[in-house]
Design an enzyme around this catalytic site. Structure first.
Site, PDB file in Angstrom:
ATOM      1  N   GLY A  31      40.850 -56.452 -12.717  1.00  0.00           N
ATOM      2  CA  GLY A  31      39.732 -56.113 -11.836  1.00  0.00           C
ATOM      3  C   GLY A  31      40.006 -54.856 -11.042  1.00  0.00           C
ATOM      4  O   GLY A  31      40.881 -54.060 -11.398  1.00  0.00           O
ATOM      5  N   HIS A  34      38.374 -49.034 -12.328  1.00  0.00           N
ATOM      6  CA  HIS A  34      38.263 -47.605 -12.012  1.00  0.00           C
ATOM      7  C   HIS A  34      38.091 -46.828 -13.312  1.00  0.00           C
ATOM      8  O   HIS A  34      37.936 -47.429 -14.393  1.00  0.00           O
ATOM      9  CB  HIS A  34      39.481 -47.131 -11.208  1.00  0.00           C
ATOM     10  CG  HIS A  34      40.803 -47.488 -11.829  1.00  0.00           C
ATOM     11  ND1 HIS A  34      41.178 -47.055 -13.085  1.00  0.00           N
ATOM     12  CD2 HIS A  34      41.832 -48.240 -11.367  1.00  0.00           C
ATOM     13  CE1 HIS A  34      42.389 -47.507 -13.352  1.00  0.00           C
ATOM     14  NE2 HIS A  34      42.797 -48.245 -12.339  1.00  0.00           N
ATOM     15  N   HIS A  37      40.004 -47.912 -16.416  1.00  0.00           N
ATOM     16  CA  HIS A  37      39.456 -49.074 -17.130  1.00  0.00           C
ATOM     17  C   HIS A  37      38.188 -48.681 -17.892  1.00  0.00           C
ATOM     18  O   HIS A  37      37.964 -49.135 -19.017  1.00  0.00           O
ATOM     19  CB  HIS A  37      39.096 -50.195 -16.150  1.00  0.00           C
ATOM     20  CG  HIS A  37      40.259 -50.719 -15.363  1.00  0.00           C
ATOM     21  ND1 HIS A  37      40.393 -50.530 -14.020  1.00  0.00           N
ATOM     22  CD2 HIS A  37      41.338 -51.436 -15.766  1.00  0.00           C
ATOM     23  CE1 HIS A  37      41.501 -51.107 -13.598  1.00  0.00           C
ATOM     24  NE2 HIS A  37      42.103 -51.660 -14.632  1.00  0.00           N
ATOM     25  N   GLY A 147      46.133 -49.131 -21.638  1.00  0.00           N
ATOM     26  CA  GLY A 147      46.325 -47.730 -21.245  1.00  0.00           C
ATOM     27  C   GLY A 147      47.761 -47.274 -21.425  1.00  0.00           C
ATOM     28  O   GLY A 147      48.705 -48.046 -21.202  1.00  0.00           O
ATOM     29  N   GLN A 148      47.913 -45.993 -21.793  1.00  0.00           N
ATOM     30  CA  GLN A 148      49.263 -45.431 -21.951  1.00  0.00           C
ATOM     31  C   GLN A 148      49.952 -45.205 -20.607  1.00  0.00           C
ATOM     32  O   GLN A 148      51.138 -44.959 -20.561  1.00  0.00           O
ATOM     33  CB  GLN A 148      49.193 -44.102 -22.711  1.00  0.00           C
ATOM     34  CG  GLN A 148      49.216 -44.321 -24.209  1.00  0.00           C
ATOM     35  CD  GLN A 148      48.703 -43.130 -24.990  1.00  0.00           C
ATOM     36  OE1 GLN A 148      48.166 -42.182 -24.406  1.00  0.00           O
ATOM     37  NE2 GLN A 148      48.840 -43.178 -26.302  1.00  0.00           N
ATOM     38  N   VAL A 176      44.126 -41.580 -17.812  1.00  0.00           N
ATOM     39  CA  VAL A 176      43.073 -40.779 -17.170  1.00  0.00           C
ATOM     40  C   VAL A 176      43.657 -40.223 -15.874  1.00  0.00           C
ATOM     41  O   VAL A 176      44.301 -40.948 -15.107  1.00  0.00           O
ATOM     42  CB  VAL A 176      41.826 -41.645 -16.878  1.00  0.00           C
ATOM     43  CG1 VAL A 176      40.736 -40.821 -16.216  1.00  0.00           C
ATOM     44  CG2 VAL A 176      41.311 -42.261 -18.177  1.00  0.00           C
ATOM     45  N   ARG A 187      46.283 -48.234  -6.939  1.00  0.00           N
ATOM     46  CA  ARG A 187      47.239 -48.025  -5.839  1.00  0.00           C
ATOM     47  C   ARG A 187      47.045 -46.683  -5.132  1.00  0.00           C
ATOM     48  O   ARG A 187      47.512 -46.505  -4.007  1.00  0.00           O
ATOM     49  CB  ARG A 187      48.664 -48.098  -6.356  1.00  0.00           C
ATOM     50  CG  ARG A 187      49.001 -49.489  -6.811  1.00  0.00           C
ATOM     51  CD  ARG A 187      50.395 -49.563  -7.320  1.00  0.00           C
ATOM     52  NE  ARG A 187      50.738 -50.920  -7.669  1.00  0.00           N
ATOM     53  CZ  ARG A 187      51.951 -51.352  -7.860  1.00  0.00           C
ATOM     54  NH1 ARG A 187      52.966 -50.537  -7.736  1.00  0.00           N
ATOM     55  NH2 ARG A 187      52.172 -52.593  -8.192  1.00  0.00           N
TER      56      ARG A 187
END
Ligand code: PAF
Length: 286
Positions: A31, A34, A37, A147-148, A176, A187
């Site tokens: 959740g 951003h 995601h 994601g990488q 991204v 964060r």
């Protein structure tokens, strides 16, 4: 858009898509969605028939000193973003739907969990692989997107899928970044303006490492020493690690002879940031 909160209704909702031969794509998240995601959801939309987003803040991947209780929650905002992104189903389970009260089973991916973040976050990766395994068992996706930015998590999940013969294809999506290079993360919200400016040094250090390796530097110690200098010159920072590792095994590399992952975890104030860059020494810098 369908929203489910338990296993039976999730499986029932996906049965029609499965029968219609629509491939099922899963984007697992915790959740607080951003742009990172959203890029995973977009990739899933492009590739697959039926896009499922899971939203579950997984308690077992947080250590006692981690911020599980303070982890951001934004149910209505997340659902709105999923709706706008064309998601077919959001799986939003409570903890009881994911874990038996007396659950003891854990999935451990051995040596891959013992480097980089492993020593700093004991048990974290076991929590991740166990919950991803459970999500795969509930949703039974044909393909799943990660994601990488979380390169170690990605390598561990790929290895779990390979070793356990799981019938799911893992797709890695590029990190991204903000215009100054900072990797997008929930964060980042915790950084003050000054810390936010300082945080751009992490990507600066990774780019420096990339340039050095592509320029012919083969000694990983030289590369990481320069990165450390760039980061500490930018402001007060506590480095957990700055490492050069094999991109599949996550084991340290001393001499760069093949593509490597340059990875770091750095605290700026109370915020721990991670980032990484894959570098191919065979691609020469101009
Ligand atoms: O990357 C994350 O957000 C989490 O680790 C994941 C993969 C959703 C498992 O809880």
């Amino acid at each position: 858009m369908n929203v489910t909160r338990d296993i039976a209704s999730t499986r029932a909702a996906l049965a029609a898509a499965r029968q219609a031969g629509r491939p099922i794509a899963l984007v697992p998240t915790m959740g607080a969605l951003h742009a990172g995601h959203r890029s995973l959801i977009e990739a899933a939309r492009r590739d697959a028939g039926c896009v499922v987003v899971s939203i579950f803040v997984n308690p077992t991947q947080f250590g006692p000193r981690d911020d599980y209780v303070r982890y951001p929650h934004d149910e209505s905002g997340d659902l709105k973003q999923c709706e706008e992104a064309g998601v077919d189903l959001v799986f939003f389970p409570p903890v009881e739907a994911m874990y038996e009260k007396d659950a003891v089973t854990k999935v451990n991916v051995g040596r891959l969990t013992e480097t980089l973040c492993g020593p700093f976050r004991p048990g974290h990766f076991d929590g991740v692989t166990t919950v991803v395994n459970t999500l795969f068992n509930i949703v039974q996706p044909d393909v799943a997107y990660f994601g990488q930015k979380d390169a170690q998590q990605l390598a561990i999940i790929k290895r779990m899928v390979r070793d356990l013969r799981m019938p799911v294809r893992i797709v890695a999506c590029p990190t991204v970044r903000e215009p100054d290079g900072l990797a997008i993360s929930s964060r980042n919200e915790n950084l003050s303006d000054a810390q936010r400016r300082q945080a751009a040094s992490l990507y600066g250090a990774l780019c420096d490492a990339g340039d050095r390796i592509r320029g012919g530097e083969r000694d990983a110690a030289v590369v990481t020493r320069e990165m450390q200098r760039i980061i500490t010159e930018a402001g007060p920072a506590r480095v957990d690690y700055i490492s050069v590792v094999d991109p599949e095994t996550m084991q340290p590399v001393a001499n760069v002879a093949a593509p490597v992952l340059v990875a770091l975890a750095v605290h700026i104030g109370a915020t721990r940031l991670i980032d990484n860059l894959r570098v191919d020494p065979g691609v020469r810098s101009p």
